[in-house]
Design an enzyme around this catalytic site. Structure first.
Site, PDB file in Angstrom:
ATOM      1  N   SER A  99     -16.923 -15.992  -7.724  1.00  0.00           N
ATOM      2  CA  SER A  99     -15.545 -15.556  -7.997  1.00  0.00           C
ATOM      3  C   SER A  99     -14.750 -16.616  -8.756  1.00  0.00           C
ATOM      4  O   SER A  99     -13.720 -16.302  -9.355  1.00  0.00           O
ATOM      5  CB  SER A  99     -14.822 -15.219  -6.684  1.00  0.00           C
ATOM      6  OG  SER A  99     -14.700 -16.366  -5.865  1.00  0.00           O
ATOM      7  N   HIS A 100     -15.182 -17.877  -8.724  1.00  0.00           N
ATOM      8  CA  HIS A 100     -14.454 -18.930  -9.440  1.00  0.00           C
ATOM      9  C   HIS A 100     -15.355 -19.757 -10.346  1.00  0.00           C
ATOM     10  O   HIS A 100     -15.022 -20.877 -10.708  1.00  0.00           O
ATOM     11  CB  HIS A 100     -13.648 -19.784  -8.445  1.00  0.00           C
ATOM     12  CG  HIS A 100     -12.528 -18.978  -7.873  1.00  0.00           C
ATOM     13  ND1 HIS A 100     -12.723 -18.085  -6.845  1.00  0.00           N
ATOM     14  CD2 HIS A 100     -11.231 -18.853  -8.243  1.00  0.00           C
ATOM     15  CE1 HIS A 100     -11.590 -17.458  -6.591  1.00  0.00           C
ATOM     16  NE2 HIS A 100     -10.671 -17.895  -7.427  1.00  0.00           N
ATOM     17  N   ASP A 151     -13.445 -11.648  -6.578  1.00  0.00           N
ATOM     18  CA  ASP A 151     -14.550 -10.822  -6.092  1.00  0.00           C
ATOM     19  C   ASP A 151     -14.274  -9.335  -6.306  1.00  0.00           C
ATOM     20  O   ASP A 151     -15.207  -8.552  -6.510  1.00  0.00           O
ATOM     21  CB  ASP A 151     -14.831 -11.119  -4.612  1.00  0.00           C
ATOM     22  CG  ASP A 151     -15.692 -12.361  -4.440  1.00  0.00           C
ATOM     23  OD1 ASP A 151     -16.529 -12.637  -5.336  1.00  0.00           O
ATOM     24  OD2 ASP A 151     -15.536 -13.066  -3.425  1.00  0.00           O
TER      25      ASP A 151
HETATM   26  N1  LIG Z   1      -6.951 -20.638  -6.783  1.00  0.00           N
HETATM   27  C1  LIG Z   1      -6.601 -19.565  -6.108  1.00  0.00           C
HETATM   28  O1  LIG Z   1      -5.457 -19.131  -6.157  1.00  0.00           O
HETATM   29  C2  LIG Z   1      -7.596 -18.853  -5.265  1.00  0.00           C
HETATM   30  C3  LIG Z   1      -8.858 -19.382  -5.059  1.00  0.00           C
HETATM   31  N2  LIG Z   1      -9.722 -18.755  -4.200  1.00  0.00           N
HETATM   32  C4  LIG Z   1     -11.032 -19.369  -3.999  1.00  0.00           C
HETATM   33  O2  LIG Z   1     -12.012 -18.377  -3.854  1.00  0.00           O
HETATM   34  C5  LIG Z   1     -13.110 -18.911  -3.153  1.00  0.00           C
HETATM   35  C6  LIG Z   1     -13.733 -17.844  -2.311  1.00  0.00           C
HETATM   36  O3  LIG Z   1     -12.841 -17.436  -1.278  1.00  0.00           O
HETATM   37  P1  LIG Z   1     -13.325 -16.346  -0.227  1.00  0.00           P
HETATM   38  O4  LIG Z   1     -13.948 -15.215  -0.953  1.00  0.00           O
HETATM   39  O5  LIG Z   1     -12.224 -16.058   0.707  1.00  0.00           O
HETATM   40  O6  LIG Z   1     -14.466 -17.157   0.529  1.00  0.00           O
HETATM   41  P2  LIG Z   1     -15.682 -16.586   1.407  1.00  0.00           P
HETATM   42  O7  LIG Z   1     -15.211 -15.416   2.195  1.00  0.00           O
HETATM   43  O8  LIG Z   1     -16.860 -16.433   0.550  1.00  0.00           O
HETATM   44  O9  LIG Z   1     -15.952 -17.813   2.372  1.00  0.00           O
HETATM   45  C7  LIG Z   1     -14.916 -18.342   3.143  1.00  0.00           C
HETATM   46  C8  LIG Z   1     -15.421 -19.464   4.016  1.00  0.00           C
HETATM   47  O10 LIG Z   1     -16.179 -18.910   5.082  1.00  0.00           O
HETATM   48  C9  LIG Z   1     -17.478 -19.476   5.107  1.00  0.00           C
HETATM   49  N3  LIG Z   1     -18.404 -18.430   5.510  1.00  0.00           N
HETATM   50  C10 LIG Z   1     -18.632 -17.263   4.878  1.00  0.00           C
HETATM   51  N4  LIG Z   1     -19.537 -16.532   5.564  1.00  0.00           N
HETATM   52  C11 LIG Z   1     -19.884 -17.264   6.646  1.00  0.00           C
HETATM   53  C12 LIG Z   1     -20.781 -17.064   7.724  1.00  0.00           C
HETATM   54  N5  LIG Z   1     -21.502 -15.959   7.816  1.00  0.00           N
HETATM   55  N6  LIG Z   1     -20.889 -18.032   8.652  1.00  0.00           N
HETATM   56  C13 LIG Z   1     -20.149 -19.157   8.565  1.00  0.00           C
HETATM   57  N7  LIG Z   1     -19.282 -19.415   7.563  1.00  0.00           N
HETATM   58  C14 LIG Z   1     -19.155 -18.472   6.608  1.00  0.00           C
HETATM   59  C15 LIG Z   1     -17.727 -19.953   3.714  1.00  0.00           C
HETATM   60  O11 LIG Z   1     -18.699 -20.982   3.720  1.00  0.00           O
HETATM   61  P3  LIG Z   1     -19.755 -21.055   2.477  1.00  0.00           P
HETATM   62  O12 LIG Z   1     -18.918 -21.366   1.324  1.00  0.00           O
HETATM   63  O13 LIG Z   1     -20.720 -22.113   2.823  1.00  0.00           O
HETATM   64  O14 LIG Z   1     -20.362 -19.697   2.370  1.00  0.00           O
HETATM   65  C16 LIG Z   1     -16.342 -20.429   3.279  1.00  0.00           C
HETATM   66  O15 LIG Z   1     -16.067 -21.711   3.706  1.00  0.00           O
HETATM   67  C17 LIG Z   1     -12.561 -20.105  -2.399  1.00  0.00           C
HETATM   68  O16 LIG Z   1     -13.188 -21.256  -2.929  1.00  0.00           O
HETATM   69  C18 LIG Z   1     -11.075 -20.124  -2.698  1.00  0.00           C
HETATM   70  O17 LIG Z   1     -10.506 -21.414  -2.868  1.00  0.00           O
HETATM   71  C19 LIG Z   1      -9.397 -17.616  -3.542  1.00  0.00           C
HETATM   72  C20 LIG Z   1      -8.165 -17.060  -3.725  1.00  0.00           C
HETATM   73  C21 LIG Z   1      -7.181 -17.607  -4.624  1.00  0.00           C
HETATM   74  O1  LIG Z   2      -9.641 -14.931  -6.751  1.00  0.00           O
HETATM   75  C1  LIG Z   2      -8.411 -14.984  -6.557  1.00  0.00           C
HETATM   76  O2  LIG Z   2      -7.868 -14.352  -5.647  1.00  0.00           O
HETATM   77  C2  LIG Z   2      -7.584 -15.833  -7.425  1.00  0.00           C
HETATM   78  N1  LIG Z   2      -8.138 -16.832  -8.039  1.00  0.00           N
HETATM   79  C3  LIG Z   2      -7.511 -17.701  -8.961  1.00  0.00           C
HETATM   80  C4  LIG Z   2      -6.044 -17.561  -8.990  1.00  0.00           C
HETATM   81  C5  LIG Z   2      -5.583 -16.188  -8.784  1.00  0.00           C
HETATM   82  C6  LIG Z   2      -6.164 -15.543  -7.573  1.00  0.00           C
END
Ligand SMILES: NC(=O)C1=CN([C@@H]2O[C@H](COP(=O)(O)OP(=O)(O)OC[C@H]3O[C@@H](n4cnc5c(N)ncnc54)[C@H](OP(=O)(O)O)[C@@H]3O)[C@@H](O)[C@H]2O)C=CC1
Ligand SMILES: O=C(O)C1=NCCCC1
Length: 337
Positions: A47-48, A188
């Site tokens: 996703s990033h 995602d």
């Molecule tokens: N810049 C921005 O504004 C934004 C950035 N993001 C980024 O998007 C990325 C993905 O976010 P998101 O989709 O919520 O992340 P995920 O739901 O993929 O994962 C969230 C956390 O949960 C852990 N995890 C997931 N599944 C399990 C499991 N079965 N058992 C134990 N731990 C688990 C992951 O570890 P592991 O990674 O090891 O799987 C991770 O640390 C992040 O890096 C976030 O910073 C998101 C929204 C906005």
């Molecule tokens: O995946 C997301 O949610 C976002 N990532 C980067 C900044 C905007 C939101």
């Protein structure tokens, strides 16, 4: 999908750096964005990863963000650094304030970096994992653009507002989690739309506020929901408060791209907290974290947060980073390689 190929971290980072430098970033900023994105791709956070390149380019072309901005760092209190990213990327501000932040945390036990007038389009754990490797407990929060309906509400107010946490442990890589406070990251949802996949139930609503599993309906006038109902909604609220109210950045609902067609990167704020456990913890901190992990293993936990990313990183070090061959060819072309 075309065939899969493998590239080294350095090759990927270098290609990305060239792309961003060719689209309005200074060499320094291009390098910082390239590093963050290559880490996300390497560690398996699609996703990033390189999927975001188009968004960076269209945003840079739109004039919304200044890829050459030099942040201004202000030492405002013993434990508080304020950074004005001057409409650039938070990564440049974090980089510029890094040594000062560490020095303050070592001196005072805690230190905060509050960045405003900034943009973050990437994953957060690459920002804080290095601090945990230097012995600090670190947290970061970033708000984004209004695309999440608060619990009990009927229109989007919050961003997908991630919260990342990292802590050193005695027996291995730092414990790190990094998660959106929405049911899914917006990235995602975009990937699901591109691949024609359904979202899990409960992730989002359509333009009429009805539950939907159609990613296009979520992106086209619909919205995401917080994870875990009112609990995720409170975390999203905390991220808004820390990422915007505390830093002086914009709230997610204040992001307005209407005069910059093509812009997709939110102009908000970022909060980073460092704690030096050596200064205050009553017992050796990293060993206590290890005790907790031992108990988790005893309880049957095979996967800790962060471990999937570390495993992907080890695989990449051995075999290279897996990429779709067409994506890599497109990237190389954009990089002029
Ligand atoms: N810049 C921005 O504004 C934004 C950035 N993001 C980024 O998007 C990325 C993905 O976010 P998101 O989709 O919520 O992340 P995920 O739901 O993929 O994962 C969230 C956390 O949960 C852990 N995890 C997931 N599944 C399990 C499991 N079965 N058992 C134990 N731990 C688990 C992951 O570890 P592991 O990674 O090891 O799987 C991770 O640390 C992040 O890096 C976030 O910073 C998101 C929204 C906005
Ligand atoms: O995946 C997301 O949610 C976002 N990532 C980067 C900044 C905007 C939101």
């Amino acid at each position: 999908m075309s065939e899969q190929i493998h590239v080294s971290f350095d090759e990927l980072r270098d290609a990305l750096r060239r792309v961003f430098a060719a689209h309005g970033c200074s060499d320094h900023v291009a390098g910082l964005i390239a590093e963050n994105m290559a880490i996300a791709e390497r560690d398996g956070a699609a996703s990033h990863g390189i999927f975001r390149v188009d968004g960076y380019i269209s945003t840079l072309k739109s004039g919304w963000v200044d890829g050459k901005a030099e942040p201004v760092i202000d030492d405002v209190a013993p434990g508080f650094i304020r950074a004005d990213a001057r409409n650039g990327f938070t990564l440049a501000a974090t980089d510029a304030a890094r040594h000062q932040l560490i020095a303050k945390a070592r001196e005072n036990g805690v230190a905060i970096l509050a960045i405003h007038n900034s943009q973050h389009f990437g994953a957060l754990w690459p920002d804080i994992e290095p601090f945990a490797r230097e012995g600090f407990v670190a947290m970061s929060m970033v708000n984004s653009m209004a695309c999440v309906v608060p619990y009990g509400g009927c229109k989007p107010v919050y961003g997908t507002n991630p919260l990342a946490f990292a802590a050193p442990r005695a027996g291995g890589d730092p414990v790190v989690f990094d998660q959106a406070s929405s049911a899914m990251a917006n990235g995602d949802v975009q990937i699901a739309a591109r691949e024609g996949e359904a979202l899990p139930p409960g992730a989002g609503v359509d333009a009429g506020g009805n539950p939907t599993t159609d990613p296009k309906a979520v992106l086209d006038g619909g919205a995401l929901l917080p994870f875990g109902g009112h609990k995720g909604s409170s975390i999203a609220m905390m991220v808004e408060i820390m990422g915007a109210a505390l830093t002086g950045g914009k709230f997610s609902f204040e992001v307005d791209w209407s005069e910059h067609p093509g812009a997709v990167i939110p102009h908000t704020g970022q909060f980073i907290l460092l704690i030096d456990p050596g200064q205050g913890a009553a017992r050796p901190f990293a060993a206590r974290v290890e005790e907790l992990i031992g108990r988790l293993r005893d309880a049957g936990v095979e996967r800790l947060p962060g471990e999937r990313r570390y495993a992907a990183r080890r695989r990449a070090a051995q075999h290279g980073i897996p990429l779709d061959a067409e994506d890599w060819a497109r990237l190389r072309e954009r990089a002029g390689i």
